[in-house]
Write a protein that holds these residues in place. Structure first.
Motif, short mmCIF file in Angstrom:
data_model
loop_
_atom_site.label_atom_id
_atom_site.label_comp_id
_atom_site.label_asym_id
_atom_site.label_seq_id
_atom_site.Cartn_x
_atom_site.Cartn_y
_atom_site.Cartn_z
N GLU A 26 0.26 125.79 -5.54
CA GLU A 26 -1.06 126.50 -5.35
C GLU A 26 -1.94 125.61 -4.38
OE1 GLU A 26 -3.42 128.49 -8.76
OE2 GLU A 26 -2.51 126.78 -9.77
N ILE A 27 -1.88 124.33 -4.48
CA ILE A 27 -2.54 123.62 -3.42
C ILE A 27 -2.10 123.76 -1.84
CG2 ILE A 27 -2.97 121.18 -2.56
CD1 ILE A 27 -2.69 120.31 -5.32
N LEU A 28 -1.04 124.11 -1.79
CA LEU A 28 -0.49 124.42 -0.51
C LEU A 28 -1.02 125.70 -0.27
CD1 LEU A 28 3.27 123.53 0.11
CD2 LEU A 28 1.23 121.97 0.08
N ARG A 29 -1.28 126.74 -0.91
CA ARG A 29 -1.84 128.08 -0.68
C ARG A 29 -3.22 128.04 -0.55
NH1 ARG A 29 1.69 129.61 -4.63
NH2 ARG A 29 -0.08 130.09 -5.82
N LYS A 30 -4.05 127.34 -1.42
CA LYS A 30 -5.45 127.47 -1.61
C LYS A 30 -6.47 126.15 -0.91
CE LYS A 30 -4.72 130.25 -5.59
NZ LYS A 30 -4.85 130.52 -6.99
N HIS A 31 -5.89 125.18 -0.97
CA HIS A 31 -6.83 123.74 -0.61
C HIS A 31 -6.75 123.70 1.08
CE1 HIS A 31 -8.15 119.82 0.14
NE2 HIS A 31 -8.80 120.13 -1.37
N PRO A 32 -7.73 123.47 1.68
CA PRO A 32 -7.63 123.57 3.10
C PRO A 32 -6.80 122.43 3.55
CG PRO A 32 -9.93 123.46 2.50
CD PRO A 32 -9.04 123.38 1.01
N LYS A 33 -6.53 121.35 2.97
CA LYS A 33 -5.53 120.42 3.39
C LYS A 33 -4.09 120.94 2.95
CE LYS A 33 -8.61 117.44 5.03
NZ LYS A 33 -8.75 117.17 6.53
N GLY A 34 -3.71 121.60 2.03
CA GLY A 34 -2.68 122.15 1.73
C GLY A 34 -2.29 123.22 2.91
N ILE A 35 -3.29 124.09 3.26
CA ILE A 35 -3.03 125.00 4.36
C ILE A 35 -2.59 124.41 5.44
CG2 ILE A 35 -3.89 126.92 5.54
CD1 ILE A 35 -5.59 127.46 2.91
N GLU A 36 -3.38 123.43 5.94
CA GLU A 36 -3.21 122.56 7.16
C GLU A 36 -1.78 121.97 7.31
OE1 GLU A 36 -5.96 119.71 10.09
OE2 GLU A 36 -6.56 120.11 8.36
#
Length: 266
Positions: free
Chosen positions: A175-185
């Protein structure tokens, strides 16, 4: 080349030189491209081969030596009294992000300026030396909420939750990869692996999810006195060099540096 901005008062205090005209003449002799030096700020470009100069403490250290203000090479004591502070490295991480290095820094007085400097060196090293966190990522934590020993391992992304930095709710790692700004980046660095890197303490409470995000519970603030520094990556030399830069920066902030022992766990 990376551009840095330092507070002029900090620079003059750390170097002992208050004559701005003198500094304007001498700083370019260090091999940097100085864009601006006024009463408020110093802005310059730093060559990539001098990552130690990306923070005001490291830049001032280099400038003092160049100007002959301090002719001796700085010596930093690394203490080894905290033998209970260990990191166990699980074999599950070997094919994903195998290297980790660490230090503890105690008895700091973290002011707003020092906190800003610490965040600055962390991000500048991520971008340059760390190749946008792919090669090296730095985690800096409040030591006082962490119970040792710590374990560095790889886990299934749907098997573990943590509250990421500056968030209120816990999330599964995917979920962190999909929802957190650092996860997305930065998620592209690890998203193709079956398991994700995770650092947990002796209570199995999350410390960080390298190279994406720290746990919110270990956040560093101006009230923090003691730090746990962990640096992970894909190149051992680069990881150890980054730790040396961060540790020397914290020592220049009058912190006491302690060794953390790294042990393989089979």
């Amino acid at each position: 080349m990376p551009t840095v901005e330092f507070n002029t008062n900090e620079l003059t205090e750390l170097t002992g030189v208050s004559d701005l005209n003198f500094l304007r003449e001498r700083i370019p002799m260090l091999g940097v491209d100085m864009e601006c030096l006024d009463k408020d700020k110093a802005v310059m470009e730093i060559f990539p081969n001098r990552p130690d100069m990306l923070c005001v403490e490291g830049f001032a250290r280099a400038l003092r030596n160049f100007l002959g203000i301090k002719k001796d090479v700085a010596q930093y004591e690394v203490r080894d009294e905290m033998k209970e502070c260990k990191i166990f490295v699980d074999k599950s991480i070997k094919e994903i992000r195998p290297f980790i290095s660490s230090a503890i820094v105690k008895n700091l007085n973290i002011t707003d300026a020092r906190l800003k400097s610490l965040m600055n060196i962390q991000e500048k090293l991520h971008i340059t030396h760390g190749r946008n966190r792919k090669k090296v990522a730095i985690g800096i934590h409040n030591l006082d909420v962490i119970n040792f020993p710590v374990t560095y391992k790889a886990v299934q992304p749907t098997d573990y939750k943590l509250i990421p930095l500056n968030f209120a709710d816990d999330m599964y790692l995917d979920e962190i990869l999909r929802k957190h700004p650092k996860g997305i980046e930065y998620g592209k660095i690890i998203k193709n692996f079956d398991k994700f890197p995770l650092i947990v303490d002796a209570n199995n409470d999350a410390v960080s999810m390298p190279p994406i995000i720290n746990a919110d519970r270990t956040k560093v603030t101006t009230g923090t006195k003691n730090l746990f520094v962990e640096i992970t990556g894909t190149n051992q030399y680069a990881v150890e060099k980054a730790l040396a830069i961060v540790a020397c920066t914290l020592a220049d902030m009058e912190g006491e540096i302690y060794n953390v022992h790294i042990n393989p766990k089979h």
